[in-house]
Structure formats: structure tokens, C-alpha cells
Motif scaffolding. Structure first.
Motif, PDB file in Angstrom:
ATOM      1  N   ARG A   2      -2.033 -14.075   1.730  1.00 40.78           N
ATOM      2  CA  ARG A   2      -2.752 -12.825   1.978  1.00 40.78           C
ATOM      3  C   ARG A   2      -3.136 -12.631   3.439  1.00 40.78           C
ATOM      4  N   ARG A   3      -3.237 -13.714   4.183  1.00 38.68           N
ATOM      5  CA  ARG A   3      -3.641 -13.587   5.587  1.00 38.68           C
ATOM      6  C   ARG A   3      -2.392 -13.496   6.448  1.00 38.68           C
ATOM      7  N   SER A  81     -10.023 -14.913  -0.689  1.00 44.75           N
ATOM      8  CA  SER A  81      -8.705 -14.482  -0.226  1.00 44.75           C
ATOM      9  C   SER A  81      -8.362 -13.097  -0.775  1.00 44.75           C
ATOM     10  N   ALA A  82      -8.673 -12.874  -2.038  1.00 47.10           N
ATOM     11  CA  ALA A  82      -8.430 -11.565  -2.642  1.00 47.10           C
ATOM     12  C   ALA A  82      -9.267 -10.486  -1.957  1.00 47.10           C
ATOM     13  N   TYR A  84     -10.261 -10.586   1.096  1.00 44.37           N
ATOM     14  CA  TYR A  84      -9.667 -10.387   2.419  1.00 44.37           C
ATOM     15  C   TYR A  84      -8.575  -9.321   2.347  1.00 44.37           C
ATOM     16  N   LEU A  85      -7.737  -9.406   1.319  1.00 46.52           N
ATOM     17  CA  LEU A  85      -6.678  -8.402   1.157  1.00 46.52           C
ATOM     18  C   LEU A  85      -7.299  -7.008   1.039  1.00 46.52           C
ATOM     19  N   TYR A  92      -1.788  -4.343   6.420  1.00 43.33           N
ATOM     20  CA  TYR A  92      -0.562  -5.005   5.958  1.00 43.33           C
ATOM     21  C   TYR A  92       0.636  -4.161   6.390  1.00 43.33           C
ATOM     22  N   SER A 126       3.937 -13.086   0.931  1.00 41.77           N
ATOM     23  CA  SER A 126       3.732 -11.955   0.030  1.00 41.77           C
ATOM     24  C   SER A 126       2.662 -12.282  -1.000  1.00 41.77           C
ATOM     25  N   THR A 127       2.106 -11.224  -1.567  1.00 41.66           N
ATOM     26  CA  THR A 127       1.132 -11.359  -2.646  1.00 41.66           C
ATOM     27  C   THR A 127       1.364 -10.249  -3.664  1.00 41.66           C
ATOM     28  N   THR A 129       0.011  -8.084  -6.798  1.00 44.24           N
ATOM     29  CA  THR A 129      -1.250  -7.682  -7.397  1.00 44.24           C
ATOM     30  C   THR A 129      -1.022  -6.508  -8.341  1.00 44.24           C
ATOM     31  N   THR A 159       2.242  -7.113  -1.250  1.00 42.10           N
ATOM     32  CA  THR A 159       2.038  -7.019   0.193  1.00 42.10           C
ATOM     33  C   THR A 159       2.978  -8.004   0.874  1.00 42.10           C
TER      34      THR A 159
END
Length: 200
Positions: A2-3, A81-82, A84-85, A92, A126-127, A129, A159
């Protein structure tokens, strides 16, 4: 991952990501999917508040107990972390929305995972969601002009971005603790105590 950095994802990498997605297995070879890339700042500006609202609903609803889990569970780090997104949504560089007419997601999710693996091969994190799909599907479709009459529904969003820091191996229970052979609870007979990622 995510970062990530806000730097753009090159077109050649995006091509590889989408090509990998459409090579995925799918039921009846119906290819019941559509993929929509978003890198437009104005579109992300409309989606960002919706994403933050959706994550807040998730945290205050289904994830309520996760929020009070002990630190050793890893839950606080995952939630941070979530968040942060959500807080950095508009930065992004590339979003991929996957749409399908199959509510089970059985065909579109392997395609999305293939896209994520292709991204990783290019050093792009990538993430995946689903909170926007869960809480703001109608608004997502309106913002991106998805036709209402054809049965498409947003399955998920991914992302993409180049990692801004260390990219370590995800900490998970060993495969030997969650895998069996022939009967539930019977060991696999394989040496699964250590990760195998570095051997790939």
C-alpha cells in the motif's frame, strides 16, 4: 503493497498487467470481465472521499473486533496500512477497476490476481480492495460512466505503484499448518515449515 510512490506506471507495464489479466482461466471462456484503468486526477478526487467513507464503515462494522485485536496478531499494522491507502488515495498512480456480471467473482478474481502477479514481476506493488464495491457500487459506476443496463457490477479495485520502502515477504502461518492431504487434519507429508517464495 500500500505504501507506494506517486510516479506513473509506464504504458508498457500497464500493457503487461492487462494482457496477463485476460489470459486468466474463466468459466466457459465467457470472459465475463471488463477492466477500467484510472489515472485521471479528477476521477480519483471523486473516488477518494467515497473510499474513505467505505473504509470507515468497514472499520466500524465488520472489522470492529479486528480493531481491538492484540498487536501480536498483526491486526493493528494491517489496519494502519489500510488507513494509509484511504488517506493517500488520490496519490496512487494507477487504479484498476474490475467489473463482471457474475456475482460470484469466480472468473474475474483469477484475472485480477494474474494482473497483480504481472505487476509484481515488473516491481510494481498492488493492493486488492472491495470496499468501494461493497458500499458505493452505484456511485463508482456513475463516476466512470459504466452502463447500468448491461449487468456490469464492480467486483474490486486494485491500486498499483512502485514501493516507497522495503518489500518484504508477507508473514503468514506456514502452509503445513493450514494444508492437509486426502483427509481433514492429515499432514501433507511435505516440508512446508519455511517460505518458498525466494526459491521461485
Amino acid at each position: 503493497m500500500r505504501r507506494v510512490k506517486p510516479e506513473p506506471i509506464p504504458a508498457k507495464v500497464q500493457e503487461s498487467i492487462l494482457d496477463a489479466a485476460v489470459r486468466a482461466p474463466n468459466a466457459g471462456n465467457l470472459q465475463d470481465w471488463r477492466f477500467l484503468l484510472v489515472d485521471d486526477a479528477a476521477t480519483k478526487a471523486q473516488l477518494g472521499p467515497l473510499y474513505r467513507d467505505a473504509l470507515a464503515r468497514l472499520f466500524n462494522g465488520p472489522y470492529r473486533e479486528v480493531r481491538t485485536a492484540p498487536a501480536e496478531s498483526g491486526a493493528p499494522a494491517m489496519l494502519a496500512s489500510a488507513q494509509y491507502l484511504a488517506d493517500n488515495f488520490e496519490t496512487y498512480p494507477l487504479l484498476l477497476f474490475a467489473f463482471s456480471t457474475d456475482p460470484s467473482g469466480a472468473s474475474v478474481m483469477p484475472a485480477v490476481w494474474s494482473a497483480q502477479l504481472a505487476a509484481r514481476a515488473h516491481g510494481v506493488g498492488s493492493t486488492l480492495t472491495t470496499v468501494l464495491s461493497r458500499y458505493h457500487a452505484t456511485a463508482v459506476m456513475r463516476i466512470m460512466s459504466v452502463p447500468k443496463t448491461e449487468g456490469w457490477r464492480p467486483a474490486c479495485m486494485v491500486t498499483f505503484g512502485y514501493p516507497s520502502g522495503r518489500w518484504g515477504l508477507a508473514v503468514r502461518r506456514p502452509a503445513g499448518e493450514v494444508s492437509y492431504r486426502n483427509r481433514w487434519g492429515v499432514g501433507t507429508g511435505l516440508d512446508l515449515a519455511a517460505p518458498r517464495w525466494e526459491e521461485l
